[in-house]
Enzyme design. Structure first.
Site, PDB file in Angstrom:
ATOM      1  N   GLU A 182       1.155  -0.700   0.240  1.00 38.81           N
ATOM      2  CA  GLU A 182      -0.032  -0.384  -0.193  1.00 38.81           C
ATOM      3  C   GLU A 182       0.521   1.000  -0.218  1.00 38.81           C
ATOM      4  O   GLU A 182       1.947   1.679   0.344  1.00 38.81           O
ATOM      5  CB  GLU A 182      -1.400  -0.069   1.273  1.00 38.81           C
ATOM      6  CG  GLU A 182      -2.395  -1.127   1.191  1.00 38.81           C
ATOM      7  CD  GLU A 182      -3.438  -0.171   1.055  1.00 38.81           C
ATOM      8  OE1 GLU A 182      -2.926   0.667   0.612  1.00 38.81           O
ATOM      9  OE2 GLU A 182      -4.192  -0.785   1.683  1.00 38.81           O
ATOM     10  N   ASP A 183       0.435   2.072  -0.014  1.00 37.77           N
ATOM     11  CA  ASP A 183       1.227   3.850  -0.214  1.00 37.77           C
ATOM     12  C   ASP A 183       1.083   4.223   1.036  1.00 37.77           C
ATOM     13  O   ASP A 183       1.753   3.968   1.289  1.00 37.77           O
ATOM     14  CB  ASP A 183       0.415   4.590  -1.411  1.00 37.77           C
ATOM     15  CG  ASP A 183      -0.963   4.809  -1.629  1.00 37.77           C
ATOM     16  OD1 ASP A 183      -1.812   4.191  -1.141  1.00 37.77           O
ATOM     17  OD2 ASP A 183      -1.466   5.722  -2.234  1.00 37.77           O
ATOM     18  N   ASP A 220      -4.820   5.089   6.040  1.00 40.72           N
ATOM     19  CA  ASP A 220      -5.414   5.879   6.451  1.00 40.72           C
ATOM     20  C   ASP A 220      -6.884   5.453   7.946  1.00 40.72           C
ATOM     21  O   ASP A 220      -5.612   5.281   8.667  1.00 40.72           O
ATOM     22  CB  ASP A 220      -6.020   6.993   5.135  1.00 40.72           C
ATOM     23  CG  ASP A 220      -6.526   8.414   6.227  1.00 40.72           C
ATOM     24  OD1 ASP A 220      -6.306   8.553   7.176  1.00 40.72           O
ATOM     25  OD2 ASP A 220      -7.113   8.667   4.863  1.00 40.72           O
ATOM     26  N   PHE A 266      -2.888  15.275   5.292  1.00 38.45           N
ATOM     27  CA  PHE A 266      -2.781  15.347   3.566  1.00 38.45           C
ATOM     28  C   PHE A 266      -2.086  15.354   3.394  1.00 38.45           C
ATOM     29  O   PHE A 266      -1.252  16.854   3.128  1.00 38.45           O
ATOM     30  CB  PHE A 266      -3.965  16.096   3.054  1.00 38.45           C
ATOM     31  CG  PHE A 266      -4.382  15.340   1.766  1.00 38.45           C
ATOM     32  CD1 PHE A 266      -4.835  14.544   1.274  1.00 38.45           C
ATOM     33  CD2 PHE A 266      -3.424  15.964   0.638  1.00 38.45           C
ATOM     34  CE1 PHE A 266      -5.095  13.757  -0.231  1.00 38.45           C
ATOM     35  CE2 PHE A 266      -3.792  16.226  -0.888  1.00 38.45           C
ATOM     36  CZ  PHE A 266      -4.480  14.704  -1.121  1.00 38.45           C
ATOM     37  N   ARG A 310       1.261  12.512  -8.540  1.00 37.45           N
ATOM     38  CA  ARG A 310       2.113  11.166  -8.015  1.00 37.45           C
ATOM     39  C   ARG A 310       3.340  11.654  -8.759  1.00 37.45           C
ATOM     40  O   ARG A 310       4.656  10.791  -8.527  1.00 37.45           O
ATOM     41  CB  ARG A 310       0.865  10.124  -9.279  1.00 37.45           C
ATOM     42  CG  ARG A 310      -0.161  10.139  -8.590  1.00 37.45           C
ATOM     43  CD  ARG A 310      -0.661   8.867  -9.245  1.00 37.45           C
ATOM     44  NE  ARG A 310      -2.087   8.914  -9.127  1.00 37.45           N
ATOM     45  CZ  ARG A 310      -3.339   8.505  -8.095  1.00 37.45           C
ATOM     46  NH1 ARG A 310      -2.574   7.332  -7.034  1.00 37.45           N
ATOM     47  NH2 ARG A 310      -4.403   8.113  -8.919  1.00 37.45           N
TER      48      ARG A 310
HETATM   49  P1  5GP Z   1      -7.782   4.626   3.995  1.00 38.42           P
HETATM   50  O1  5GP Z   1      -9.132   2.922   3.456  1.00 38.42           O
HETATM   51  O2  5GP Z   1      -6.751   3.913   4.835  1.00 38.42           O
HETATM   52  O3  5GP Z   1      -8.768   5.182   4.170  1.00 38.42           O
HETATM   53  O4  5GP Z   1      -6.615   4.851   2.941  1.00 38.42           O
HETATM   54  C1  5GP Z   1      -6.421   4.573   2.583  1.00 38.42           C
HETATM   55  C2  5GP Z   1      -5.998   4.936   0.950  1.00 38.42           C
HETATM   56  O5  5GP Z   1      -6.693   6.792   0.506  1.00 38.42           O
HETATM   57  C3  5GP Z   1      -4.962   5.082   0.171  1.00 38.42           C
HETATM   58  O6  5GP Z   1      -4.645   4.222  -0.328  1.00 38.42           O
HETATM   59  C4  5GP Z   1      -4.608   5.979  -0.309  1.00 38.42           C
HETATM   60  O7  5GP Z   1      -5.051   6.068  -2.346  1.00 38.42           O
HETATM   61  C5  5GP Z   1      -5.729   7.068  -0.147  1.00 38.42           C
HETATM   62  N1  5GP Z   1      -5.256   8.176   1.148  1.00 38.42           N
HETATM   63  C6  5GP Z   1      -5.393   8.104   2.098  1.00 38.42           C
HETATM   64  N2  5GP Z   1      -5.098   9.001   2.695  1.00 38.42           N
HETATM   65  C7  5GP Z   1      -4.314   9.596   1.929  1.00 38.42           C
HETATM   66  C8  5GP Z   1      -3.668  10.916   1.862  1.00 38.42           C
HETATM   67  O8  5GP Z   1      -3.223  11.798   3.135  1.00 38.42           O
HETATM   68  N3  5GP Z   1      -3.330  11.897   0.953  1.00 38.42           N
HETATM   69  C9  5GP Z   1      -2.868  10.806  -0.740  1.00 38.42           C
HETATM   70  N4  5GP Z   1      -3.174  11.689  -1.328  1.00 38.42           N
HETATM   71  N5  5GP Z   1      -3.782  10.253  -0.151  1.00 38.42           N
HETATM   72  C10 5GP Z   1      -4.223   9.226   0.344  1.00 38.42           C
END
Ligand code: 5GP
Length: 185
Positions: free
Chosen positions: A108-109, A112, A161, A174
């Site tokens: 994963e990147d 969150d 963010f 990106r």
């Molecule tokens: P989660 O499901 O854990 O809430 O979020 C995961 C996805 O949300 C990540 O794979 C990413 O694509 C996006 N995401 C979460 N936080 C950020 C952030 O701070 N910046 C960006 N650009 N994308 C985020």
């Protein structure tokens, strides 16, 4: 080779500053690669990159892996074009590889709220792999709403963010080689 890494960047009319430099990112990824080499020796893992955000991290991480390994991709979308998660996960591309009996490393990147990670873990578990682990470049522990065990974390960050190194803001940014955060000054 010089990658695109300005100190400040404007994306969708908002100003961002560097949070994690390219040197810090590359050093940490080399350490994660070394750890994976040790943990997965003789296991021929298959990396599953979660598109779109993980593609740059995965490409760099795999080049630090010296054991036999494979790669496949899964495409999810959860953020839409906003700076806060939409709270909904949409599947856009399933795996091509057969992962039953395989040692899977999900890449994963960023984790969150943990929603996407839980979603993908359920899908992968149903395909009966031998083992599943998670590696993420970034983790926001204070944002977690859905518990997930993350085995390898590049950097823990505050609930803010971020942009760059694969992560977008409304599909832009990106291509930045560093991780950026909103510049509130
Ligand atoms: P989660 O499901 O854990 O809430 O979020 C995961 C996805 O949300 C990540 O794979 C990413 O694509 C996006 N995401 C979460 N936080 C950020 C952030 O701070 N910046 C960006 N650009 N994308 C985020």
């Amino acid at each position: 080779m010089s990658f695109y890494s300005p100190e400040f960047v404007t994306c969708n009319d908002e100003k961002f500053k560097v949070l994690i430099t390219k040197e810090e990112i590359q050093k940490r990824i080399a350490e994660l690669g070394e750890q994976i080499n040790k943990d997965y020796k003789d296991k021929k893992p298959i990396f599953i990159g979660i598109l779109n955000g993980a593609f740059i991290f995965l490409a760099d991480l795999m080049r630090h892996v010296s054991i036999p390994c494979e790669v496949d991709f899964y495409k999810l979308s959860s953020y839409g074009d906003e700076k806060v998660s939409s709270g909904k996960v949409t599947e856009r591309k399933d795996l091509d590889a057969d992962i039953s009996g395989r040692h899977v490393i999900i890449v994963e990147d960023i984790v969150d709220t943990g929603l996407s990670a839980n979603y993908i873990k359920n899908i992968v578990d149903r395909k009966k792999p031998a083992s599943v682990s998670f590696v993420t470049l970034l983790h926001k522990p204070e944002s977690i709403k859905y518990h997930i065990d993350v085995d390898y974390v590049g950097f823990e960050i505050l609930p803010q963010f971020v942009l760059g190194y694969g992560l977008d803001y409304a599909q832009e940014g990106r291509n930045l080689a560093q991780v950026y955060v909103l510049d509130e000054d």
